[in-house]
Motif scaffolding. Structure first.
Motif, PDB file in Angstrom:
ATOM      1  N   GLN A  45      46.128  95.842   5.261  1.00 17.10           N
ATOM      2  CA  GLN A  45      46.579  94.512   5.643  1.00 17.10           C
ATOM      3  C   GLN A  45      45.993  93.442   4.725  1.00 17.10           C
ATOM      4  OE1 GLN A  45      45.476  93.333   9.622  1.00 17.10           O
ATOM      5  NE2 GLN A  45      47.236  91.988   9.825  1.00 17.10           N
ATOM      6  N   THR A  46      44.765  93.650   4.277  1.00 15.37           N
ATOM      7  CA  THR A  46      44.111  92.681   3.404  1.00 15.37           C
ATOM      8  C   THR A  46      44.831  92.553   2.067  1.00 15.37           C
ATOM      9  OG1 THR A  46      41.976  93.155   4.434  1.00 15.37           O
ATOM     10  CG2 THR A  46      41.928  92.071   2.295  1.00 15.37           C
ATOM     11  N   ILE A  47      45.427  93.631   1.595  1.00 12.25           N
ATOM     12  CA  ILE A  47      46.194  93.570   0.352  1.00 12.25           C
ATOM     13  C   ILE A  47      47.345  92.572   0.505  1.00 12.25           C
ATOM     14  CG2 ILE A  47      47.675  94.872  -1.217  1.00 12.25           C
ATOM     15  CD1 ILE A  47      46.029  97.344  -0.578  1.00 12.25           C
ATOM     16  N   GLY A  48      48.080  92.688   1.618  1.00  8.58           N
ATOM     17  CA  GLY A  48      49.174  91.758   1.856  1.00  8.58           C
ATOM     18  C   GLY A  48      48.700  90.337   2.065  1.00  8.58           C
ATOM     19  N   MET A  49      47.587  90.164   2.821  1.00  8.02           N
ATOM     20  CA  MET A  49      47.071  88.821   3.076  1.00  8.02           C
ATOM     21  C   MET A  49      46.582  88.159   1.794  1.00  8.02           C
ATOM     22  SD  MET A  49      45.009  89.565   6.632  1.00  8.02           S
ATOM     23  CE  MET A  49      44.364  87.892   6.696  1.00  8.02           C
ATOM     24  N   ASN A  55      49.391  83.252  -3.281  1.00  8.02           N
ATOM     25  CA  ASN A  55      50.617  82.577  -3.713  1.00  8.02           C
ATOM     26  C   ASN A  55      50.798  81.232  -3.025  1.00  8.02           C
ATOM     27  OD1 ASN A  55      51.257  84.724  -5.384  1.00  8.02           O
ATOM     28  ND2 ASN A  55      52.516  85.758  -3.843  1.00  8.02           N
ATOM     29  N   VAL A  56      50.445  81.189  -1.728  1.00 12.85           N
ATOM     30  CA  VAL A  56      50.583  79.929  -0.978  1.00 12.85           C
ATOM     31  C   VAL A  56      49.666  78.859  -1.556  1.00 12.85           C
ATOM     32  CG1 VAL A  56      50.178  78.823   1.259  1.00 12.85           C
ATOM     33  CG2 VAL A  56      51.369  81.010   1.151  1.00 12.85           C
ATOM     34  N   GLN A  69      59.711  76.582  -4.179  1.00 20.65           N
ATOM     35  CA  GLN A  69      59.219  77.007  -2.875  1.00 20.65           C
ATOM     36  C   GLN A  69      60.083  78.138  -2.325  1.00 20.65           C
ATOM     37  OE1 GLN A  69      58.970  73.567  -0.367  1.00 20.65           O
ATOM     38  NE2 GLN A  69      57.152  72.759  -1.388  1.00 20.65           N
ATOM     39  N   MET A  70      61.397  78.035  -2.516  1.00 22.90           N
ATOM     40  CA  MET A  70      62.273  79.119  -2.063  1.00 22.90           C
ATOM     41  C   MET A  70      61.990  80.396  -2.847  1.00 22.90           C
ATOM     42  SD  MET A  70      63.951  77.908   0.411  1.00 22.90           S
ATOM     43  CE  MET A  70      65.077  79.290   0.570  1.00 22.90           C
ATOM     44  N   GLN A  75      59.274  85.781  -3.175  1.00 24.26           N
ATOM     45  CA  GLN A  75      58.213  86.585  -3.766  1.00 24.26           C
ATOM     46  C   GLN A  75      57.208  87.059  -2.728  1.00 24.26           C
ATOM     47  OE1 GLN A  75      56.618  83.973  -6.758  1.00 24.26           O
ATOM     48  NE2 GLN A  75      58.171  84.516  -8.285  1.00 24.26           N
ATOM     49  N   ASN A  76      56.981  86.262  -1.691  1.00 22.18           N
ATOM     50  CA  ASN A  76      56.010  86.620  -0.658  1.00 22.18           C
ATOM     51  C   ASN A  76      56.586  87.543   0.402  1.00 22.18           C
ATOM     52  OD1 ASN A  76      53.879  85.156  -1.735  1.00 22.18           O
ATOM     53  ND2 ASN A  76      54.515  83.261  -0.719  1.00 22.18           N
TER      54      ASN A  76
END
Length: 326
Positions: A45-49, A55-56, A69-70, A75-76
């Motif tokens: 899960q940490t990889i995804g977070m 990116n954010v 932003q789109m 990408q996210n």
């Protein structure tokens, strides 16, 4: 956990204390099983977070316009999907772990020396499947409920004055769905849902207060555990995004470890929260259905029967019994 019976009428304070007392008494086995189940998920899960929040923060630092932003949202997508998928599996593991242990103890089983392999075969494997059923069916109910609320709001925004409080009222009893379905062997999914509303509505006030207090505690603890990792990600994205070489690798690794630890212990923080609803279910079941008395009646013929009325078990007469005939 030895002094905390499940089916016992309890006040709010007693449920609260029983939840944390059970957690403290069983923390060794809970932590050991959590290492098997939740640590690998936390690492994943940490990889995804890390990817998502990096990116954010990077997008926020650049000050992108709407098209970018789109693009960032697209990408996210994989990272966000990974977070959701791991959260689903992790929730199923945590819920089945807590209520599997409560069920085993209620049935008289000892938790001392319990191995993960044995526990999975006896309780958690079946519990995991049942939690997945609840999550999937619960998502359908949630979508249906919000669809109804949305349609009524489209017709008139004033409907939200009624629908939003009604939605809250009907959501609170759902917290008893999992303990009922996982602890009661003979109760199927829909029957457990129906029983959760019967118990939940009759004890709605105390259940709401318990859910509110435990949610605030768990959320506060989880935020505190996640703050260090989030700060480190923000620093990496905002302060020195151009960092390269060994320094970048070392900082990224430390950030990953800190975030993984925060995620893992956030899962651990959920355990007392689930214990609380288990004890509320036991209190409501005893208060409304008096389940312990029903169990005693069901096993009445097994209590105190020495078979003295059965000729096959007639005790042998001693010489003292035949004294007058000597």
């Amino acid at each position: 956990m030895k002094k905390n019976r499940l089916y016992q009428v309890r006040s709010f304070g007693e449920k609260f204390n029983a939840s944390f007392d059970s957690f403290k008494r069983a923390w060794k086995i809970l932590f050991r099983f959590s290492l098997y189940l939740l640590l690998p998920l936390s690492l994943l899960q940490t990889i995804g977070m890390d990817e998502y929040y990096s990116n954010v923060f990077a997008s926020a630092a650049i000050g992108t316009d709407t098209p970018d932003q789109m693009t960032a949202i697209i990408q996210n997508g994989p990272a966000f999907s990974l977070i959701i998928a791991v959260s689903f599996v992790g929730t199923a593991f945590v819920v089945s772990l807590v209520y599997g242990l409560m069920k085993k103890y209620q049935q008289g089983g000892s938790l001392d020396g319990l191995t993960f392999k044995t526990f999975w075969k006896e309780a958690q494997g079946r519990g995991f499947q049942r939690v997945c059923n609840i999550l999937l069916f619960g998502m359908l109910l949630t979508i249906l409920a919000f669809l109804v609320v949305g349609l009524l709001a489209a017709a008139s925004l004033y409907s939200l004055i009624v629908t939003l409080p009604a939605l809250l009222v009907f959501m609170v009893p759902l917290s008893l769905w999992a303990p009922i379905y996982l602890i009661e062997d003979d109760t199927h999914l829909v029957e457990a849902l129906r029983k959760s509303y019967r118990y939940g509505m009759k004890t709605w006030g105390s259940l709401f207060v318990l859910a509110l207090v435990m949610t605030v505690i768990v959320y506060a603890v989880s935020c505190l555990l996640q703050i260090p990792g989030m700060v480190m990600i923000g620093i990496k994205a905002l302060a020195f995004p151009q960092l390269e070489g060994f320094g970048s690798i070392a900082y990224s690794f430390i950030t990953y470890v800190v975030m993984a630890a925060g995620t893992f212990f956030s899962w651990i923080a959920m355990l007392p929260y689930l214990f609380a609803f288990g004890y509320h279910y036991g209190s409501a079941a005893e208060q409304i259905d008096n389940v312990t008395a029903a169990e005693d009646i069901a096993h009445f013929d097994e209590m105190g029967d020495n078979n003295v009325d059965d000729p096959a078990f007639e005790s042998k007469r001693s010489d003292i019994d035949d004294f007058e005939e000597l």
